[in-house]
Write an enzyme that holds these catalytic residues in place. Structure first.
Site, PDB file in Angstrom:
ATOM      1  N   ARG A   1       0.869  -1.112  -0.073  1.00  0.00           N
ATOM      2  CA  ARG A   1      -0.211  -0.153  -0.059  1.00  0.00           C
ATOM      3  C   ARG A   1       0.691   1.267  -0.014  1.00  0.00           C
ATOM      4  NH1 ARG A   1      -5.248   2.129   1.898  1.00  0.00           N
ATOM      5  NH2 ARG A   1      -5.116   4.289   1.260  1.00  0.00           N
TER       6      ARG A   1
ATOM      7  N   ARG B   1      -5.806   0.698  -4.886  1.00  0.00           N
ATOM      8  CA  ARG B   1      -4.749   0.540  -3.864  1.00  0.00           C
ATOM      9  C   ARG B   1      -4.916  -1.089  -3.562  1.00  0.00           C
ATOM     10  NH1 ARG B   1      -8.726   3.726  -2.675  1.00  0.00           N
ATOM     11  NH2 ARG B   1     -10.365   3.019  -1.043  1.00  0.00           N
TER      12      ARG B   1
ATOM     13  N   ASP C   1      -6.496  -1.799   1.746  1.00  0.00           N
ATOM     14  CA  ASP C   1      -7.185  -0.846   2.357  1.00  0.00           C
ATOM     15  C   ASP C   1      -7.595  -1.431   3.569  1.00  0.00           C
ATOM     16  OD1 ASP C   1      -7.922   1.620   3.117  1.00  0.00           O
ATOM     17  OD2 ASP C   1      -9.782   1.805   1.908  1.00  0.00           O
TER      18      ASP C   1
ATOM     19  N   ASP D   1      -9.422   0.007   6.899  1.00  0.00           N
ATOM     20  CA  ASP D   1     -10.145   0.938   7.580  1.00  0.00           C
ATOM     21  C   ASP D   1     -10.503   0.671   8.855  1.00  0.00           C
ATOM     22  OD1 ASP D   1      -9.374   3.005   5.731  1.00  0.00           O
ATOM     23  OD2 ASP D   1     -11.432   2.733   4.933  1.00  0.00           O
TER      24      ASP D   1
END
Length: 192
Positions: free
Chosen positions: A87, A96, A99, A101
């Site tokens: 990343r 990407r 990810d 989150d």
């Protein structure tokens, strides 16, 4: 103190060694090895790139973790795992490899309700350009994103947003047919 962390997982670019589902499954294994004190995994979903037209479709999932580390430490671990899988943070909301989150930590609002409200209420034209300098929890856009809410329905439909006072199930029910368009189960790959 052990907290339940909700983490959204996604990616739409390969690395030199891994691509697609293999990359994401390897990342989940690393998350479990690093942070797991009891994980619950959603199914894997194919979802359109966000924003629309920004790249290839994504593969998304969510994981609920039990961990006693503070939220900023959990986020640090997630960022480290992202870097391990190639990343690079160059373009906000761009394509990407991975990810991760941090969506929520139990019923915590970080850093405070006023700051959270600022990011939640940010006009749409500033959302893709402005980036907070600190961890904002719950994620200020989670209620708007099918690619987050659909996987969370598999693992945490009863979690209640501490600022909005709405459960994942209630926020999911607010999604329109247009919001859900293109979100499809890739495989019944839930790991409990």
């Amino acid at each position: 103190m052990t907290r339940r962390y909700l983490v959204a997982i996604g990616g739409n670019l390969p690395t030199e060694r891994l691509s697609g589902m293999n990359l994401l499954q390897s990342a989940v294994a690393k998350i479990k090895h690093t942070l797991d004190m009891g994980a619950k995994m959603s199914r894997w979903y194919a979802t359109p790139a966000f924003p629309v037209g920004s790249g290839p479709d994504f593969i998304n999932a969510a994981i609920a973790l039990q961990n006693d580390a503070p939220p900023i430490e959990v986020l640090s671990h997630l960022h480290r795992i992202e870097r391990m899988f190639g990343r690079e943070r160059t373009l906000r909301w761009g394509p990407r490899t991975l990810d991760l989150d941090l969506i929520a930590a139990d019923d915590m609002i970080l850093p405070d309700l006023t700051t959270w409200r600022h990011w939640h209420d940010l006009p749409a034209d500033r959302q893709s350009a402005d980036t907070p300098e600190q961890l904002i929890l719950p994620h200020p856009r989670l209620q708007d994103r099918a690619f987050v809410l659909v996987p969370l329905m598999d693992i945490a439909p009863d979690w209640v947003h501490p600022a909005l006072r709405r459960s994942i199930a209630e926020m999911h029910a607010d999604l329109t047919a247009e919001d859900l368009e293109g979100v499809r189960i890739l495989a019944d790959s839930a790991c409990q």
